[in-house]
Design a protein around this motif. Sequence first.
Motif, PDB file in Angstrom:
ATOM      1  N   GLU A  65       0.829  -1.214   0.000  1.00  0.00           N
ATOM      2  CA  GLU A  65       0.000   0.000   0.000  1.00  0.00           C
ATOM      3  C   GLU A  65       0.862   1.262   0.000  1.00  0.00           C
ATOM      4  O   GLU A  65       0.607   2.206  -0.761  1.00  0.00           O
ATOM      5  N   ALA A  66       1.878   1.283   0.866  1.00  0.00           N
ATOM      6  CA  ALA A  66       2.742   2.465   0.957  1.00  0.00           C
ATOM      7  C   ALA A  66       3.503   2.691  -0.346  1.00  0.00           C
ATOM      8  O   ALA A  66       3.698   3.835  -0.775  1.00  0.00           O
ATOM      9  N   LEU A  67       3.940   1.612  -1.005  1.00  0.00           N
ATOM     10  CA  LEU A  67       4.626   1.743  -2.285  1.00  0.00           C
ATOM     11  C   LEU A  67       3.712   2.379  -3.332  1.00  0.00           C
ATOM     12  O   LEU A  67       4.150   3.238  -4.114  1.00  0.00           O
ATOM     13  N   ARG A  68       2.453   1.972  -3.331  1.00  0.00           N
ATOM     14  CA  ARG A  68       1.504   2.548  -4.297  1.00  0.00           C
ATOM     15  C   ARG A  68       1.327   4.044  -4.063  1.00  0.00           C
ATOM     16  O   ARG A  68       1.315   4.841  -5.005  1.00  0.00           O
TER      17      ARG A  68
ATOM     18  N   CYS B 166      -4.241  -0.565 -12.035  1.00  0.00           N
ATOM     19  CA  CYS B 166      -4.865   0.704 -12.399  1.00  0.00           C
ATOM     20  C   CYS B 166      -3.866   1.858 -12.339  1.00  0.00           C
ATOM     21  O   CYS B 166      -3.850   2.726 -13.218  1.00  0.00           O
ATOM     22  N   LEU B 167      -3.038   1.863 -11.315  1.00  0.00           N
ATOM     23  CA  LEU B 167      -2.026   2.914 -11.203  1.00  0.00           C
ATOM     24  C   LEU B 167      -1.003   2.807 -12.334  1.00  0.00           C
ATOM     25  O   LEU B 167      -0.542   3.823 -12.871  1.00  0.00           O
TER      26      LEU B 167
ATOM     27  N   LYS C  98      -4.312   3.935 -25.160  1.00  0.00           N
ATOM     28  CA  LYS C  98      -4.941   2.641 -25.435  1.00  0.00           C
ATOM     29  C   LYS C  98      -4.303   1.522 -24.609  1.00  0.00           C
ATOM     30  O   LYS C  98      -4.991   0.621 -24.120  1.00  0.00           O
ATOM     31  N   ARG C  99      -2.990   1.598 -24.437  1.00  0.00           N
ATOM     32  CA  ARG C  99      -2.316   0.605 -23.593  1.00  0.00           C
ATOM     33  C   ARG C  99      -2.736   0.796 -22.134  1.00  0.00           C
ATOM     34  O   ARG C  99      -2.889  -0.178 -21.386  1.00  0.00           O
ATOM     35  N   ALA C 100      -2.951   2.039 -21.759  1.00  0.00           N
ATOM     36  CA  ALA C 100      -3.390   2.330 -20.392  1.00  0.00           C
ATOM     37  C   ALA C 100      -4.762   1.715 -20.118  1.00  0.00           C
ATOM     38  O   ALA C 100      -5.010   1.186 -19.024  1.00  0.00           O
ATOM     39  N   LEU C 101      -5.651   1.778 -21.117  1.00  0.00           N
ATOM     40  CA  LEU C 101      -6.998   1.221 -20.935  1.00  0.00           C
ATOM     41  C   LEU C 101      -6.951  -0.281 -20.636  1.00  0.00           C
ATOM     42  O   LEU C 101      -7.764  -0.780 -19.850  1.00  0.00           O
ATOM     43  N   LYS C 102      -6.004  -0.988 -21.213  1.00  0.00           N
ATOM     44  CA  LYS C 102      -5.888  -2.430 -20.957  1.00  0.00           C
ATOM     45  C   LYS C 102      -5.533  -2.691 -19.497  1.00  0.00           C
ATOM     46  O   LYS C 102      -6.086  -3.598 -18.861  1.00  0.00           O
ATOM     47  N   TRP C 103      -4.622  -1.886 -18.947  1.00  0.00           N
ATOM     48  CA  TRP C 103      -4.251  -2.044 -17.537  1.00  0.00           C
ATOM     49  C   TRP C 103      -5.424  -1.699 -16.626  1.00  0.00           C
ATOM     50  O   TRP C 103      -5.697  -2.398 -15.640  1.00  0.00           O
ATOM     51  N   LEU C 104      -6.122  -0.630 -16.948  1.00  0.00           N
ATOM     52  CA  LEU C 104      -7.257  -0.215 -16.129  1.00  0.00           C
ATOM     53  C   LEU C 104      -8.394  -1.225 -16.191  1.00  0.00           C
ATOM     54  O   LEU C 104      -9.060  -1.485 -15.189  1.00  0.00           O
TER      55      LEU C 104
END
Length: 296
Positions: A176-179, A219-220, A232-238
């Motif tokens: 959690e702290a790393l995020r 998501c991050l 578009k690559r971001a949408l795959k992670w999200l």
Amino acid sequence: VEHSLVMVDSSLGEPRISLLSTVSEYGRDKLKEMGKEACKAFALRHAQHFAGFGTEEKLLALSKHGGSDQKRWLHENLENLVSATQNAIHFGWPDEAKNACQGCNEVWASRGPFSTGLALTEHVLAFNFPADQVFRLHMQRAHFHHRLGNLSQSEEDYAKAVKMAQEIPYPRGEREALRWCGRLKMQLGNLEDAEKLFDTSLALSREQNADVEVGRASCLKGMVVSQKGYHKRALKWLQKGLTIFESTGARLDQGITTHIIGEIQCRLGDLDQAKVLFEKAAEIAGEAGDQITQNR
């Protein structure tokens, strides 16, 4: 109800009963008549009851099935949680003060006021706690500094929280702290360092089979990839993260992620899809008691 001693409010679905202010005042007067020790005994019972809803175990359950109902309960009982914290500070009950304060902070973190949460947290941390008992309070303090724009102090607090979690050891706290360290780095424009922190948290979450946290780190990762211009690559992670939140019932995370996907659809020019996502995010956030996402 028939004798007008209590009021019933059914607007939130589940009926809630509250005392009329005149009856509450009468009760306070009667307590005073019973003497200081009796008042202290009642205060302790009250503090112990409401502190039970701010334990680490209870707070972790907020991201699981049924967590939105518990979150709503915290919002509805904020006055009791604050009273429990203040009485525990006054009478010198550190454990009750810590847990009740953590419950208060869960509410203030999602709607503010952040300065109120920070001030109460500082009062509670004045107790001499062992390091392994106050990781949550240190994270909440860092979060309030972050929200208030005290970025250098927040960065220092998050770094301390990572170290604290590693020394305890508390694997979940470390992830959690790393995020949060990564989120702050991303806000400051240090995208490479932010992505490395998200990758580390993601790897630890997968290794330790922490499904919801795999979703959060994913998501991050998507957010930082989007900031680099790869929408578009971001949408795959999200979408990976959203799928996890839907399957685990993490409604708070689901609302936030749906909103972020809507923002990226705006950047891609699909405004109709973005509008649908924003409306859905507002609905989910409202159910989960997340006023910040709902207002956005």
